[in-house]
Design a protein around this motif. Structure first.
Motif, mmCIF file in Angstrom:
data_model
loop_
_atom_site.group_PDB
_atom_site.id
_atom_site.type_symbol
_atom_site.label_atom_id
_atom_site.label_comp_id
_atom_site.label_asym_id
_atom_site.label_seq_id
_atom_site.Cartn_x
_atom_site.Cartn_y
_atom_site.Cartn_z
ATOM 1 N N PRO A 229 73.648 38.460 65.365
ATOM 2 C CA PRO A 229 72.498 39.310 65.684
ATOM 3 C C PRO A 229 71.248 38.490 65.964
ATOM 4 C CG PRO A 229 72.912 39.328 63.337
ATOM 5 C CD PRO A 229 74.026 38.544 63.958
ATOM 6 N N SER B 204 71.994 44.134 61.513
ATOM 7 C CA SER B 204 73.387 44.099 61.087
ATOM 8 C C SER B 204 73.478 44.338 59.584
ATOM 9 C CB SER B 204 73.994 42.728 61.414
ATOM 10 O OG SER B 204 75.274 42.622 60.854
ATOM 11 N N GLU C 277 76.283 43.481 58.051
ATOM 12 C CA GLU C 277 77.329 42.564 57.600
ATOM 13 C C GLU C 277 76.883 41.879 56.301
ATOM 14 O OE1 GLU C 277 80.330 41.954 58.787
ATOM 15 O OE2 GLU C 277 80.214 43.019 60.688
#
Length: 131
Positions: free
Chosen positions: A20, A26, A28
């Motif tokens: 990103p 994100s 994640e």
């Protein structure tokens, strides 16, 4: 000047392509493994807390004093952007601490590539960090 890594990032982002532009884009989860000799410095950090992670962008390709920022069309000075091609490629990312287990921090919003050296971790303090 001497700068020492205090830990390493383990991230789902293995290469610049696909990572990103900003970690906040994100959800994640990454881990930061703080080296054992710095583990006691984590005392007081709590799950759910927001932290600033300062890391070395060790795979930044080059240095550019002017860049075209993401989403723009005209060049600007690199110090007015968050581009990684800086004289000193240090990354600064606001993360949310999901979990802490010993010297391992699980965080979301970190945009660092896998294996990036961590230079420092500081708490986000709203009264100080928001003008």
């Amino acid at each position: 000047m001497q700068v020492n890594a205090i830990g390493l990032v383990n991230s789902p982002f293995k290469a610049k392509k696909g990572s990103p532009h900003q970690g906040r884009f994100s959800d994640e989860v990454s881990t930061i493994t703080v080296f054992p000799e710095y583990a006691e410095a984590l005392e007081g950090i709590e799950s759910g807390q927001n932290l600033h992670v300062i890391y070395w962008m060790d795979r930044a390709d080059s240095v550019s004093l002017k860049v075209v920022p993401h989403g723009r069309t005209e060049k600007r000075g690199v110090f007015s952007t968050r581009a990684p091609v800086r004289p000193n490629p240090m990354g600064l990312c606001l993360v949310k601490l999901v979990q802490i287990q010993g010297n391992i921090l699980r965080v979301k919003w970190l945009d660092a590539l896998d294996g990036s050296p961590v230079l420092d971790i500081k708490p986000f303090v709203e009264k100080l960090d928001c003008p």
